[in-house]
Design an enzyme around this catalytic site. Structure first.
Site, short mmCIF file in Angstrom:
data_model
loop_
_atom_site.label_atom_id
_atom_site.label_comp_id
_atom_site.label_asym_id
_atom_site.label_seq_id
_atom_site.Cartn_x
_atom_site.Cartn_y
_atom_site.Cartn_z
N GLY A 138 -11.97 1.94 4.15
CA GLY A 138 -10.90 2.82 3.68
C GLY A 138 -11.29 4.27 3.88
N TYR B 93 0.84 -1.20 0.00
CA TYR B 93 0.00 0.00 0.00
C TYR B 93 0.88 1.25 0.00
CZ TYR B 93 -3.84 -3.16 1.40
OH TYR B 93 -4.77 -4.17 1.46
N1 NAP Z 1 -6.67 -7.97 1.23
C1 NAP Z 1 -6.92 -7.35 0.11
O1 NAP Z 1 -6.60 -7.83 -0.99
C2 NAP Z 1 -7.60 -6.00 0.15
C3 NAP Z 1 -8.13 -5.45 -1.03
C4 NAP Z 1 -8.79 -4.24 -0.92
C5 NAP Z 1 -8.90 -3.60 0.29
N2 NAP Z 1 -8.35 -4.14 1.41
C6 NAP Z 1 -8.44 -3.47 2.74
O2 NAP Z 1 -9.75 -2.97 2.94
C7 NAP Z 1 -9.71 -1.56 3.12
C8 NAP Z 1 -10.94 -0.90 2.53
O3 NAP Z 1 -11.08 -1.22 1.19
P1 NAP Z 1 -11.25 -0.13 0.04
O4 NAP Z 1 -10.39 1.03 0.35
O5 NAP Z 1 -11.14 -0.84 -1.25
O6 NAP Z 1 -12.75 0.25 0.06
P2 NAP Z 1 -13.97 0.80 0.87
O7 NAP Z 1 -13.72 0.90 2.30
O8 NAP Z 1 -15.06 -0.04 0.38
O9 NAP Z 1 -14.06 2.25 0.23
C9 NAP Z 1 -13.11 3.22 0.52
C10 NAP Z 1 -13.37 4.49 -0.27
O10 NAP Z 1 -14.67 4.94 0.01
C11 NAP Z 1 -14.67 6.34 0.16
N3 NAP Z 1 -15.23 6.66 1.47
C12 NAP Z 1 -15.03 6.05 2.66
N4 NAP Z 1 -15.77 6.62 3.60
C13 NAP Z 1 -16.45 7.61 3.01
C14 NAP Z 1 -17.39 8.55 3.47
N5 NAP Z 1 -17.78 8.58 4.75
N6 NAP Z 1 -17.89 9.45 2.57
C15 NAP Z 1 -17.52 9.43 1.28
N7 NAP Z 1 -16.63 8.55 0.79
C16 NAP Z 1 -16.11 7.66 1.65
C17 NAP Z 1 -13.24 6.85 0.03
O11 NAP Z 1 -13.18 7.45 -1.26
P3 NAP Z 1 -12.21 8.66 -1.65
O12 NAP Z 1 -11.03 7.98 -2.21
O13 NAP Z 1 -12.98 9.42 -2.70
O14 NAP Z 1 -11.95 9.47 -0.44
C18 NAP Z 1 -12.43 5.58 0.14
O15 NAP Z 1 -11.31 5.61 -0.70
C19 NAP Z 1 -8.39 -1.14 2.48
O16 NAP Z 1 -7.96 0.12 2.95
C20 NAP Z 1 -7.50 -2.27 2.87
O17 NAP Z 1 -7.09 -2.12 4.21
C21 NAP Z 1 -7.72 -5.34 1.36
#
Ligand code: NAP
Length: 314
Positions: free
Chosen positions: A281, A58
């Site tokens: 995230g 990351y």
């Molecule tokens: N193990 C794996 O292969 C894997 C894969 C993916 C993710 N992960 C883990 O899971 C975590 C979360 O996944 P993710 O980042 O894909 O997705 P998520 O949590 O589904 O979505 C995150 C995105 O949603 C937006 N967001 C979050 N809260 C918000 C709010 N209150 N209002 C408006 N927008 C909001 C942000 O967008 P903006 O960018 O526009 O601010 C952020 O980048 C990662 O950080 C990581 O730790 C693991």
């Protein structure tokens, strides 16, 4: 903030976990700058989040460094989770490869401990299965590192049931980190029951479908970051447009529950069997404040029924 036991372990993780991918920034995501990221991490601690997930890949070390530096004063109060098995040769999206061999993991753990400014990682996961390395080699390496006290627990991520069955022959792992959200429910049929039967806690990633379930995108949105690459999730084409239609209905349901679309989406994940924590995230304080309010309540049964109809398992 509610805490839950993670699988067959002594870890009590907050229902909302801090997803550290986004704050790593380029080449995956854009961020609002390290200052905003640090404030988001501190706000998360203040709001009772104790579970922080990151990975070396990351931001190519940057997410681990930011979390390590910011959480150092509260290190003993938080659960740090990181991963191994993805390497990169240049700081570019196309330069990432899977490698869960002994030599690679033994190098990776030292680098992660250094970046995280700690002497142990509470949960250390294989990020993606590496089909070119026998599970025996990967798991036995992790068990050796655990015996040395450098990691407390082992976990896996993106593993199939067959891969988990094979891995479990060589070492005990306590968690699976899969993608899980209203738009991605494939783990429900077989993976979740297997995890429940085997003491493996689910750490759900992308509960907002990487932002789509917040309702802030529409059919005209064109993603310029990793989301245009087709690795995980659906961010273009007809399937994406169908998802946006569903998200419009999510917004209306959330409205009737007095919540935001994102809160209802995260809340749904938290109420599913086997889920210990949802890794959200976040990039700034406002997002974490909104997201923590996704825990600790349930919508009226008719809203939940409608939600399950609109986002029926495919
Ligand atoms: N193990 C794996 O292969 C894997 C894969 C993916 C993710 N992960 C883990 O899971 C975590 C979360 O996944 P993710 O980042 O894909 O997705 P998520 O949590 O589904 O979505 C995150 C995105 O949603 C937006 N967001 C979050 N809260 C918000 C709010 N209150 N209002 C408006 N927008 C909001 C942000 O967008 P903006 O960018 O526009 O601010 C952020 O980048 C990662 O950080 C990581 O730790 C693991």
């Amino acid at each position: 903030m509610e805490t839950r036991k993670l699988g067959d372990s002594d870890l009590e993780v907050s229902a909302i976990g801090f997803g550290g991918w986004g704050i790593g920034g380029a080449p995956f995501w854009s961020t609002e700058g390290d200052n905003a990221s640090v404030k988001a991490i501190r706000k998360a601690v203040d709001l009772g989040i104790n579970f922080f997930d990151t990975a070396p890949v990351y931001g190519f070390g940057h997410s681990e460094e930011l979390l390590g530096k910011t959480l150092k004063p509260v290190r003993d109060r938080v659960i740090l989770a990181s991963k191994c098995g993805l390497r990169w040769s240049r700081e570019a999206l196309g330069a990432i490869s899977k490698n869960a061999s002994r030599t690679s993991i033994e190098e990776e753990i030292e680098a992660s401990l250094r970046r995280l400014a700690t002497d142990r990682i509470d949960l250390y996961m294989v990020h993606w299965p590496d089909v070119h390395t026998p599970q025996q080699e990967t798991l036995e390496t992790l068990v050796d590192i655990q015996r040395k006290g450098k990691i407390r627990h082992i976990g896996v991520s993106n593993y199939s049931i067959d891969q988990m069955k094979e891995a479990s022959r060589y070492g005990k792992f306590i968690s699976l980190q899969p993608e899980y959200n209203l738009l991605s429910r494939s783990i429900e049929a077989e993976v979740v029951p297997w995890c429940l039967a085997n003491g493996v806690g689910i750490v759900a990633y992308s509960p907002l479908a990487s932002g789509v379930l917040t309702g802030k995108y529409d059919k005209a949105t064109r993603f310029k970051d990793w989301r245009s690459k087709g690795v995980i999730g659906t961010f273009q084409g007809e399937a994406y447009e169908r998802n946006i239609d569903k998200v419009e209905r999510l917004k209306a349901l959330a409205d009737s529950a007095g919540r935001t679309a994102g809160q209802l989406a995260i809340n749904w994940v938290l109420r599913q069997p086997g889920v210990a924590t949802a890794l959200v995230g976040v990039k700034n304080e406002r997002q974490i404040e909104e997201n923590v309010s996704a825990a600790g309540w349930a919508p009226a049964p008719e809203i939940d029924a409608r939600l399950n109809e609109v986002f029926a398992r495919e």
